[in-house]
Scaffold this motif. Sequence first.
Motif, PDB file in Angstrom:
ATOM      1  N   ASP A  32       1.807  15.640  65.573  1.00 32.58           N
ATOM      2  CA  ASP A  32       1.136  16.688  66.352  1.00 32.58           C
ATOM      3  C   ASP A  32       2.078  17.269  67.408  1.00 32.58           C
ATOM      4  O   ASP A  32       2.085  18.483  67.643  1.00 32.58           O
ATOM      5  CB  ASP A  32      -0.135  16.143  67.008  1.00 32.58           C
ATOM      6  CG  ASP A  32      -1.261  15.902  66.008  1.00 32.58           C
ATOM      7  OD1 ASP A  32      -1.277  16.563  64.941  1.00 32.58           O
ATOM      8  OD2 ASP A  32      -2.128  15.059  66.293  1.00 32.58           O
ATOM      9  N   GLU A  35       4.450  19.587  65.621  1.00 31.92           N
ATOM     10  CA  GLU A  35       3.794  20.842  65.277  1.00 31.92           C
ATOM     11  C   GLU A  35       3.772  21.784  66.472  1.00 31.92           C
ATOM     12  O   GLU A  35       4.035  22.981  66.343  1.00 31.92           O
ATOM     13  CB  GLU A  35       2.362  20.581  64.773  1.00 31.92           C
ATOM     14  CG  GLU A  35       1.691  21.801  64.155  1.00 31.92           C
ATOM     15  CD  GLU A  35       1.122  22.773  65.171  1.00 31.92           C
ATOM     16  OE1 GLU A  35       1.195  23.991  64.919  1.00 31.92           O
ATOM     17  OE2 GLU A  35       0.619  22.321  66.215  1.00 31.92           O
ATOM     18  N   LYS A  67      -3.738  14.347  56.890  1.00 31.75           N
ATOM     19  CA  LYS A  67      -4.842  13.867  57.732  1.00 31.75           C
ATOM     20  C   LYS A  67      -6.104  13.580  56.932  1.00 31.75           C
ATOM     21  O   LYS A  67      -6.954  12.816  57.376  1.00 31.75           O
ATOM     22  CB  LYS A  67      -5.141  14.882  58.830  1.00 31.75           C
ATOM     23  CG  LYS A  67      -4.091  14.889  59.920  1.00 31.75           C
ATOM     24  CD  LYS A  67      -4.422  15.867  61.020  1.00 31.75           C
ATOM     25  CE  LYS A  67      -3.385  15.792  62.130  1.00 31.75           C
ATOM     26  NZ  LYS A  67      -3.694  16.711  63.242  1.00 31.75           N
TER      27      LYS A  67
END
Length: 114
Positions: A32, A35, A67
Motif C-alpha cells: 500500500d 502504491e 487482496k
Amino acid sequence: MFKGIFKNRKKEPSKVETWKKLELYELFDDLDKAEKILSELSGGYSGIFADVEEFHREFVEELNDLKYQNVPDFEHICMWFAPTSAWDDFVGLDGIELGNRIYERANKWNNASV
C-alpha cells in the motif's frame, strides 16, 4: 487411552499463524505504501514499462487481485521489486529499502508451502 493416541500429533499452524510468520500483513502494508509512492510519480522508463503511469496501473490491478485471492501469488511483485528492476528504475535510491522489504517478504511467501 485416547491421550496416548493423540498426544504425539503435531499441531498444524492456523492460517493467521502462518500469515504472521510470513509477514503477510506487513507485506500488504508495504505494498500500500508503494502504491501511494507510485501514484505521485510521473514519466520515467523501465525495461518492462514505458513509464511509471503504466507500472502504477499494472501494480494497482495486481494488488487488487492479490487482496482477494485465497492464496495470493506474488510472482509479479517479486519480478517488479527485485533489485535493479522496475521499482528501482522508477523510484531510485529513495525507495530501495521499501522495495527490498517487499521483494524479501513476497519471495518468502512464494517459497513457503502454504
